[in-house]
Motif scaffolding. Structure first.
Motif, PDB file in Angstrom:
ATOM      1  N   GLN A 225      30.385  23.953 -48.368  1.00 53.39           N
ATOM      2  CA  GLN A 225      30.988  24.421 -47.297  1.00 53.39           C
ATOM      3  C   GLN A 225      32.453  24.664 -47.260  1.00 53.39           C
ATOM      4  OE1 GLN A 225      31.346  27.402 -45.513  1.00 53.39           O
ATOM      5  NE2 GLN A 225      29.745  27.208 -43.952  1.00 53.39           N
TER       6      GLN A 225
ATOM      7  N   TYR B 129      35.387  25.415 -42.372  1.00 52.01           N
ATOM      8  CA  TYR B 129      34.339  25.767 -43.111  1.00 52.01           C
ATOM      9  C   TYR B 129      34.863  27.288 -43.516  1.00 52.01           C
ATOM     10  CZ  TYR B 129      33.182  27.320 -38.515  1.00 52.01           C
ATOM     11  OH  TYR B 129      33.144  27.844 -36.925  1.00 52.01           O
TER      12      TYR B 129
ATOM     13  N   ILE C 198      28.787  30.718 -38.621  1.00 50.67           N
ATOM     14  CA  ILE C 198      27.783  29.742 -38.388  1.00 50.67           C
ATOM     15  C   ILE C 198      26.815  29.776 -37.134  1.00 50.67           C
ATOM     16  CG2 ILE C 198      29.279  27.840 -39.913  1.00 50.67           C
ATOM     17  CD1 ILE C 198      29.936  26.793 -37.076  1.00 50.67           C
TER      18      ILE C 198
ATOM     19  N   ASN D  13      25.646  26.850 -36.088  1.00 51.16           N
ATOM     20  CA  ASN D  13      25.990  25.446 -35.511  1.00 51.16           C
ATOM     21  C   ASN D  13      26.659  24.601 -36.387  1.00 51.16           C
ATOM     22  OD1 ASN D  13      23.935  23.590 -36.545  1.00 51.16           O
ATOM     23  ND2 ASN D  13      22.326  24.959 -35.801  1.00 51.16           N
ATOM     24  N   LEU D  14      27.394  23.674 -35.944  1.00 51.96           N
ATOM     25  CA  LEU D  14      27.857  22.594 -36.888  1.00 51.96           C
ATOM     26  C   LEU D  14      27.624  21.400 -36.253  1.00 51.96           C
ATOM     27  CD1 LEU D  14      31.562  22.814 -38.107  1.00 51.96           C
ATOM     28  CD2 LEU D  14      30.777  20.661 -37.089  1.00 51.96           C
TER      29      LEU D  14
ATOM     30  N   SER E 165      27.559  27.532 -32.046  1.00 53.92           N
ATOM     31  CA  SER E 165      28.884  28.329 -32.147  1.00 53.92           C
ATOM     32  C   SER E 165      29.269  28.982 -30.971  1.00 53.92           C
ATOM     33  CB  SER E 165      28.201  29.419 -33.209  1.00 53.92           C
ATOM     34  OG  SER E 165      27.141  30.323 -32.978  1.00 53.92           O
TER      35      SER E 165
ATOM     36  N   THR F 278      35.771  28.547 -33.592  1.00 54.56           N
ATOM     37  CA  THR F 278      35.179  29.572 -34.837  1.00 54.56           C
ATOM     38  C   THR F 278      36.099  30.566 -35.255  1.00 54.56           C
ATOM     39  OG1 THR F 278      34.447  30.915 -32.810  1.00 54.56           O
ATOM     40  CG2 THR F 278      32.553  29.245 -33.795  1.00 54.56           C
TER      41      THR F 278
ATOM     42  N   LYS G 201      37.541  28.878 -37.754  1.00 56.30           N
ATOM     43  CA  LYS G 201      36.704  27.955 -38.604  1.00 56.30           C
ATOM     44  C   LYS G 201      36.859  26.592 -39.044  1.00 56.30           C
ATOM     45  CE  LYS G 201      34.714  32.283 -41.076  1.00 56.30           C
ATOM     46  NZ  LYS G 201      35.183  33.172 -40.160  1.00 56.30           N
TER      47      LYS G 201
ATOM     48  N   SER H 224      36.509  22.480 -37.124  1.00 55.85           N
ATOM     49  CA  SER H 224      35.945  21.653 -36.063  1.00 55.85           C
ATOM     50  C   SER H 224      36.726  20.175 -36.268  1.00 55.85           C
ATOM     51  CB  SER H 224      34.354  21.598 -36.306  1.00 55.85           C
ATOM     52  OG  SER H 224      33.788  20.401 -35.382  1.00 55.85           O
TER      53      SER H 224
ATOM     54  N   CYS I 163      31.014  16.738 -41.962  1.00 58.32           N
ATOM     55  CA  CYS I 163      30.457  17.991 -40.901  1.00 58.32           C
ATOM     56  C   CYS I 163      29.601  18.654 -41.853  1.00 58.32           C
ATOM     57  CB  CYS I 163      31.632  18.645 -40.698  1.00 58.32           C
ATOM     58  SG  CYS I 163      32.421  19.420 -42.180  1.00 58.32           S
TER      59      CYS I 163
ATOM     60  N   THR J  99      27.252  22.494 -41.751  1.00 63.22           N
ATOM     61  CA  THR J  99      27.124  23.744 -40.948  1.00 63.22           C
ATOM     62  C   THR J  99      25.919  24.484 -41.513  1.00 63.22           C
ATOM     63  OG1 THR J  99      28.235  25.090 -42.847  1.00 63.22           O
ATOM     64  CG2 THR J  99      29.713  24.145 -40.887  1.00 63.22           C
TER      65      THR J  99
END
Lengths: 111, 114
Positions: free
Chosen positions: A3, A25, A29, A31-32, A51, A67, A70, A72, A89, A91
């Motif tokens: 990703q 990423y 998404i 979720n992460l 998200s 988001t 993109k 985290s 991480c 995704t």
């Protein structure tokens, strides 16, 4: 397929310091998630952020999600030698049910 | 909690032979299972996704005739590395999911082809 990227690739800190790892990423998404992996071992699930969430806490862990960028971040506060591991991480896309992992950060916490 | 058992944890095989790795969900029915491979100091690369009773969906670049995946029941998926070569040496990890509700990982299998 992979990703995205994590940085730093490797991080060495003193016990008691905070450790911050970043993840970027590419796709939309659902979720992460963050995982930890000790050398040559399986994965340990740390935390999931959806998200529509921007920040989440779990014990000494703090995760943020942006988001729009993109990206985290995972913050481990008051690190311990036992936190030494690789952190990934992962995704889950909003159009397919599967987990795609980032490149990972190898964390070394020196006693 | 959900538990996934992966077996064997380590295997050494000769070049040209086939190796089977099993992934079992012990206390839940896994509608979907995933297989990853991981080279030293690298990330997990998704190889394929399998749903019970149907053919696996392979990621781009993964040879489906080389890596045979069978998901014959809701609690068992197998990965067979056929005609293994030294470059297939890697850490293989499975993951199982119950009705698209979270992922549980096995402890991995370290394959060494000599």
């Amino acid at each position: 397929s992979q990703q995205g990227e994590e940085d730093p690739q490797a991080l060495s800190i003193q016990e008691g310091e905070n450790a911050t790892m970043n993840c970027s990423y590419k796709t939309s998404i659902n979720n992460l998630q963050w995982y930890r992996q000790n050398s040559g071992r399986g994965l340990v699930h740390l935390i999931l952020i959806r998200s529509n969430e921007r920040e989440k806490h779990s014990g000494r862990l703090r995760v943020t999600l942006d988001t729009s960028k993109k990206s985290s971040s995972l913050l481990i506060t008051a690190s311990r030698a036992a936190d030494t591991a690789s952190y990934f991480c992962a995704t889950e896309g909003d159009s397919s049910y599967k987990l795609i992992f980032g490149s990972g950060t190898r964390l070394l916490v020196r006693p | 909690g959900a538990v996934v058992s992966q077996h064997p944890s380590r295997v050494i095989c000769k070049s040209g032979t086939s190796v089977k790795i099993e992934c079992r969900s012990l206390d839940f029915q896994a509608t979907t299972m995933f297989w990853y491979r991981q080279f030293p100091k690298q990330s997990l690369m998704l190889m394929a996704t399998s749903n019970e009773g149907s053919k696996a969906t392979y990621e781009q670049g993964v040879e489906k005739d080389k890596f045979l995946i069978n998901h014959a029941s809701l609690t068992l998926s197998t990965l067979t590395v056929t005609s293994a070569h030294p470059e297939d040496s890697s850490f293989y990890i499975c993951s199982a999911s119950r009705q698209n509700n979270g992922y549980t990982f096995g402890s991995g299998t370290r394959l060494t082809v000599v």
